[in-house]
Design a protein around this motif. Sequence first.
Motif, short mmCIF file in Angstrom:
data_model
loop_
_atom_site.label_atom_id
_atom_site.label_comp_id
_atom_site.label_asym_id
_atom_site.label_seq_id
_atom_site.Cartn_x
_atom_site.Cartn_y
_atom_site.Cartn_z
N ASP A 155 0.81 -1.22 0.00
CA ASP A 155 0.00 0.00 0.00
C ASP A 155 0.85 1.27 0.00
OD1 ASP A 155 0.89 -0.33 2.65
OD2 ASP A 155 -0.93 0.55 3.50
N LEU A 156 2.16 1.12 0.10
CA LEU A 156 3.05 2.29 0.09
C LEU A 156 3.51 2.58 -1.34
CD1 LEU A 156 5.29 1.67 3.24
CD2 LEU A 156 3.15 2.94 3.07
N PRO A 157 3.63 3.86 -1.67
CA PRO A 157 4.08 4.20 -3.03
C PRO A 157 5.58 3.99 -3.24
CG PRO A 157 3.67 6.19 -1.76
CD PRO A 157 3.25 5.04 -0.91
N VAL A 158 6.32 3.76 -2.15
CA VAL A 158 7.77 3.60 -2.23
C VAL A 158 8.12 2.16 -1.87
CG1 VAL A 158 9.96 4.39 -1.27
CG2 VAL A 158 8.08 6.00 -1.53
N GLY A 163 11.54 6.53 1.44
CA GLY A 163 10.88 5.38 2.05
C GLY A 163 10.70 5.55 3.55
N LYS A 164 11.71 6.10 4.21
CA LYS A 164 11.61 6.33 5.65
C LYS A 164 10.52 7.35 5.98
CE LYS A 164 16.34 5.01 6.76
NZ LYS A 164 17.65 5.44 7.23
N LEU A 165 10.45 8.42 5.18
CA LEU A 165 9.40 9.43 5.39
C LEU A 165 8.02 8.82 5.18
CD1 LEU A 165 8.41 12.32 5.87
CD2 LEU A 165 8.73 12.73 3.41
N THR A 166 7.86 8.08 4.10
CA THR A 166 6.59 7.44 3.80
C THR A 166 6.20 6.47 4.92
OG1 THR A 166 7.06 7.62 1.44
CG2 THR A 166 5.36 6.07 2.08
N LEU A 167 7.17 5.69 5.38
CA LEU A 167 6.93 4.74 6.47
C LEU A 167 6.44 5.46 7.72
CD1 LEU A 167 7.15 1.92 7.78
CD2 LEU A 167 9.54 2.49 8.29
N GLN A 168 7.10 6.57 8.07
CA GLN A 168 6.70 7.32 9.26
C GLN A 168 5.27 7.85 9.14
OE1 GLN A 168 9.74 10.30 9.64
NE2 GLN A 168 11.23 8.86 10.51
N ALA A 209 2.09 6.28 11.29
CA ALA A 209 1.38 7.22 12.17
C ALA A 209 -0.11 7.16 11.89
CB ALA A 209 1.91 8.64 11.98
N PHE A 210 -0.50 7.06 10.61
CA PHE A 210 -1.92 6.94 10.27
C PHE A 210 -2.51 5.62 10.77
CE2 PHE A 210 -1.05 10.15 6.85
CZ PHE A 210 -1.90 11.12 7.36
N ALA A 211 -1.73 4.56 10.72
CA ALA A 211 -2.21 3.26 11.23
C ALA A 211 -2.48 3.34 12.73
CB ALA A 211 -1.20 2.15 10.93
N GLU A 212 -1.58 4.00 13.46
CA GLU A 212 -1.79 4.16 14.90
C GLU A 212 -2.98 5.07 15.17
OE1 GLU A 212 0.51 5.77 18.89
OE2 GLU A 212 1.70 5.10 17.18
N PHE A 213 -3.12 6.13 14.39
CA PHE A 213 -4.26 7.04 14.53
C PHE A 213 -5.57 6.28 14.34
CE2 PHE A 213 -7.36 9.69 12.22
CZ PHE A 213 -7.67 10.61 13.22
N GLU A 214 -5.63 5.44 13.32
CA GLU A 214 -6.85 4.66 13.06
C GLU A 214 -7.15 3.70 14.22
OE1 GLU A 214 -10.32 3.10 11.50
OE2 GLU A 214 -9.27 5.00 11.16
N ARG A 215 -6.13 3.07 14.77
CA ARG A 215 -6.34 2.18 15.92
C ARG A 215 -6.93 2.96 17.09
NH1 ARG A 215 -1.98 1.41 19.33
NH2 ARG A 215 -2.80 0.69 21.26
N ASN A 216 -6.41 4.15 17.35
CA ASN A 216 -6.93 4.98 18.43
C ASN A 216 -8.36 5.42 18.16
OD1 ASN A 216 -4.55 4.78 19.88
ND2 ASN A 216 -3.67 6.62 18.96
#
Length: 191
Positions: free
Chosen positions: A100-103, A111-116, A120-127
Amino acid sequence: MSREFAYCRVSTSEQTVENQIEALSKTNYSFQRNRIICETISGSVPAMKRPAFRTLVEHKLEPGDTLVVLKLDRLGRNNIDVQNTVEMLIAKGIQPVSLDLPVKNLNSSEGKLTLQMFSAFAEFERNRIKERTMEGQARARAEGKRVGRPKAVSTTKKVQECKSQGLSQSKTAKSIGISLPTVKRHWNKCL
């Protein structure tokens, strides 16, 4: 020789990994069936504390291998844990790929920026899921609805019947086919 592995995860036993496996089969990767690792465990559990993932990392993956996940949140829903997991894989010489990542290269600056951002969005969705669950429970309580496990009325009834027949708690447990702690919880309950 480089090998390709896939990791599929669902959070509950009501869910299935079949959709993930089917989507992975439509990619440019070709996975042998024994290299598709599946597990049912919450994404909030740190990656290396998940039995199947830990076994995969410690006993199957070798330097030069590729580990593919359909979505980054399959690795986890905690931003720091996902980043640490990806860094650990890279340090072991394993190429992590999240479709699902473009990189593709998560070790590059981009890649590191995209990963971060994505972790962060995955954690936000869990919350947000936790917040919506708590809001729904509060609303149900306000409406006078019972929240939680339903009362085990039939179990209480069976335990009370055995008790009235003079059976001990341990004999009641054997007779009904339930655990002794369960019998003890229902021993003095009123119907």
